[in-house]
Design a protein around this motif. Sequence first.
Motif, PDB file in Angstrom:
ATOM      1  N   ALA A 165     -23.769 -18.836  49.355  1.00  6.31           N
ATOM      2  CA  ALA A 165     -24.324 -18.795  48.000  1.00  6.31           C
ATOM      3  C   ALA A 165     -23.338 -19.394  47.004  1.00  6.31           C
ATOM      4  CB  ALA A 165     -24.655 -17.352  47.614  1.00  6.31           C
ATOM      5  N   THR A 166     -22.089 -19.038  47.133  1.00  3.43           N
ATOM      6  CA  THR A 166     -21.061 -19.573  46.230  1.00  3.43           C
ATOM      7  C   THR A 166     -20.983 -21.086  46.350  1.00  3.43           C
ATOM      8  OG1 THR A 166     -19.773 -17.559  46.458  1.00  3.43           O
ATOM      9  CG2 THR A 166     -18.628 -19.498  45.626  1.00  3.43           C
ATOM     10  N   LYS A 167     -20.958 -21.559  47.590  1.00  2.00           N
ATOM     11  CA  LYS A 167     -20.918 -23.000  47.820  1.00  2.00           C
ATOM     12  C   LYS A 167     -22.072 -23.689  47.105  1.00  2.00           C
ATOM     13  CE  LYS A 167     -19.683 -25.402  51.827  1.00  2.00           C
ATOM     14  NZ  LYS A 167     -19.370 -25.630  53.261  1.00  2.00           N
ATOM     15  N   GLN A 168     -23.256 -23.116  47.272  1.00  2.00           N
ATOM     16  CA  GLN A 168     -24.442 -23.697  46.661  1.00  2.00           C
ATOM     17  C   GLN A 168     -24.284 -23.766  45.141  1.00  2.00           C
ATOM     18  OE1 GLN A 168     -26.686 -25.228  48.062  1.00  2.00           O
ATOM     19  NE2 GLN A 168     -27.894 -25.617  46.202  1.00  2.00           N
ATOM     20  N   SER A 169     -23.832 -22.677  44.567  1.00  2.00           N
ATOM     21  CA  SER A 169     -23.658 -22.632  43.111  1.00  2.00           C
ATOM     22  C   SER A 169     -22.647 -23.680  42.649  1.00  2.00           C
ATOM     23  CB  SER A 169     -23.207 -21.233  42.700  1.00  2.00           C
ATOM     24  OG  SER A 169     -22.706 -21.251  41.387  1.00  2.00           O
ATOM     25  N   ILE A 170     -21.600 -23.831  43.420  1.00  3.17           N
ATOM     26  CA  ILE A 170     -20.582 -24.821  43.060  1.00  3.17           C
ATOM     27  C   ILE A 170     -21.171 -26.229  43.104  1.00  3.17           C
ATOM     28  CG2 ILE A 170     -18.456 -25.923  43.845  1.00  3.17           C
ATOM     29  CD1 ILE A 170     -17.513 -23.136  44.784  1.00  3.17           C
ATOM     30  N   VAL A 171     -21.916 -26.510  44.157  1.00  3.18           N
ATOM     31  CA  VAL A 171     -22.499 -27.859  44.290  1.00  3.18           C
ATOM     32  C   VAL A 171     -23.402 -28.170  43.107  1.00  3.18           C
ATOM     33  CG1 VAL A 171     -24.165 -29.220  45.591  1.00  3.18           C
ATOM     34  CG2 VAL A 171     -22.341 -28.022  46.786  1.00  3.18           C
ATOM     35  N   GLU A 172     -24.226 -27.210  42.734  1.00  2.97           N
ATOM     36  CA  GLU A 172     -25.159 -27.469  41.632  1.00  2.97           C
ATOM     37  C   GLU A 172     -24.421 -27.692  40.321  1.00  2.97           C
ATOM     38  OE1 GLU A 172     -28.173 -24.441  41.533  1.00  2.97           O
ATOM     39  OE2 GLU A 172     -28.616 -24.702  43.676  1.00  2.97           O
ATOM     40  N   ASN A 173     -23.413 -26.872  40.086  1.00  3.17           N
ATOM     41  CA  ASN A 173     -22.655 -27.061  38.849  1.00  3.17           C
ATOM     42  C   ASN A 173     -21.850 -28.358  38.874  1.00  3.17           C
ATOM     43  OD1 ASN A 173     -22.795 -24.614  36.898  1.00  3.17           O
ATOM     44  ND2 ASN A 173     -22.736 -23.706  38.927  1.00  3.17           N
ATOM     45  N   ALA A 174     -21.377 -28.715  40.058  1.00  2.00           N
ATOM     46  CA  ALA A 174     -20.633 -29.972  40.173  1.00  2.00           C
ATOM     47  C   ALA A 174     -21.539 -31.162  39.879  1.00  2.00           C
ATOM     48  CB  ALA A 174     -20.037 -30.097  41.576  1.00  2.00           C
ATOM     49  N   ALA A 175     -22.779 -31.086  40.350  1.00  2.00           N
ATOM     50  CA  ALA A 175     -23.723 -32.174  40.098  1.00  2.00           C
ATOM     51  C   ALA A 175     -23.899 -32.379  38.597  1.00  2.00           C
ATOM     52  CB  ALA A 175     -25.063 -31.862  40.755  1.00  2.00           C
ATOM     53  N   ALA A 176     -24.101 -31.294  37.886  1.00  2.00           N
ATOM     54  CA  ALA A 176     -24.282 -31.396  36.435  1.00  2.00           C
ATOM     55  C   ALA A 176     -23.047 -31.976  35.770  1.00  2.00           C
ATOM     56  CB  ALA A 176     -24.607 -30.024  35.858  1.00  2.00           C
ATOM     57  N   ALA A 177     -21.883 -31.528  36.218  1.00  2.00           N
ATOM     58  CA  ALA A 177     -20.638 -31.977  35.583  1.00  2.00           C
ATOM     59  C   ALA A 177     -20.379 -33.458  35.870  1.00  2.00           C
ATOM     60  CB  ALA A 177     -19.471 -31.130  36.079  1.00  2.00           C
ATOM     61  N   PHE A 178     -20.547 -33.873  37.125  1.00  2.00           N
ATOM     62  CA  PHE A 178     -20.337 -35.279  37.472  1.00  2.00           C
ATOM     63  C   PHE A 178     -21.293 -36.161  36.677  1.00  2.00           C
ATOM     64  CE2 PHE A 178     -18.639 -33.993  41.899  1.00  2.00           C
ATOM     65  CZ  PHE A 178     -17.350 -33.975  41.415  1.00  2.00           C
ATOM     66  N   ALA A 179     -22.506 -35.664  36.469  1.00  2.00           N
ATOM     67  CA  ALA A 179     -23.488 -36.432  35.712  1.00  2.00           C
ATOM     68  C   ALA A 179     -23.021 -36.631  34.274  1.00  2.00           C
ATOM     69  CB  ALA A 179     -24.837 -35.723  35.735  1.00  2.00           C
TER      70      ALA A 179
END
Lengths: 197, 197
Positions: free
Chosen positions: B10-24
């Motif tokens: 779950a943590t990994k998933q949350s990190i990936v989603e937030n990373a996507a927004a930030a990289f964007a």
Amino acid sequence: MPDGYATGRATKQSIVENAAAAFAQKGFYGTSLRSIAREAGVDHSTLLHHFGNKTALLLAVIEWHDTQGMPADLPSEITPEYVAEGFRRTAERNRETPGLIQLLTVLMAEAGAEDHPARATLQQRHAMVTTVMAWMIRQRRAADDALVDHLGPEDRAAVIVATWDGLQMYDALHPGQLDVPDLVGRMLREAFGVSEG
Amino acid sequence: MPDGYATGRATKQSIVENAAAAFAQKGFYGTSLRSIAREAGVDHSTLLHHFGNKTALLLAVIEWHDTQGMPADLPSEITPEYVAEGFRRTAERNRETPGLIQLLTVLMAEAGAEDHPARATLQQRHAMVTTVMAWMIRQRRAADDALVDHLGPEDRAAVIVATWDGLQMYDALHPGQLDVPDLVGRMLREAFGVSEG
DNA sequence: GCAGATTTCCACCACGTGGTGGAACTTGCT
DNA sequence: AGCAAGTTCCACCACGTGGTGGAAATCTGC
């Protein structure tokens, strides 16, 4: 002559050119003032003396980019042929200086974020090009009313601009696979009905 | 189930989603691991525990992006209609999640630089889409030999992909000015000769 | 409930960041 | 030659960077 001494102007110029290359490689956020200054053979505080801050440097870079290759003398009358010739020369120049395209592509993509410092500037740039293209499309359609296009001039112009930008991005990612100036030339000729290539 | 405990996944998933927004928003280079971790409500060393380093996180983000909206069941036979339907759904989804487009656009533009960590991955992505499109164009041309196009299927496919990407970049810079899914739909219908929209 | 694997956070590291202040030097002009 | 304007570099600042090591907390299957 603009303000400052000759040495200062030369330094500024060198900084702008190096900054353009750096922004193209790593984007605005990913580039450090120190790395730019190092390439230009100058301390980073010298850079700040000339430009004040990082954002101002970015805007200076874009302005310099836009004045590159500009003709010194404008014609007395602006014709579609003259504008088309300008676009063609731009496409040619782009092929010879891939760094400049990479710069604008990265900046444009970054400027999709609402708080990007160059967003307003790039929006204006885009709007100007689109307006000119729409004007040319109108000319063409008025001259030849047998033409049909389900898209209005503004939309068609936007699509052309988007395709142009997209092709440059595609080319950066797959070097040598496409003949971008040729494709752009075909597209413009089709839209404006201007002969020659 | 994949490796690890449920909490970790779950943590990994949350990190990936937030990373996507930030990289964007800020691109790969302009985004810090700490800012991503902060958004995900986690220490930045937790992030590094899961992904090892920044580049691996980026690749995980891209992979996640690609699996988003993927249908669980593949059809027994792949038809042009099925593929066209997939493209249409992608365009629709893009409109609803502008962050994802912004992410890929920024990454693609950045990846024009030869040493970008996601370059190879994005090249492969692009190549795959282009190949599929070229295949569909061939199908179409074989079925209707009255069609004429001065461009070969590969070039035409590349232009379509480039236009699609360009339109998304244009839309991010001038929100609401263009109806991107509509324009993309028209373009695809024209190229593939698939009815319906 | 226990053992072992996994997850999480804290403290730390060396280094890079944009930006400031001031002192030394160079330029252009009279 | 003299002198102000302009230029350049050095030292410094507070803070952010990606990454490491280890100790405490948590989870899972038995």
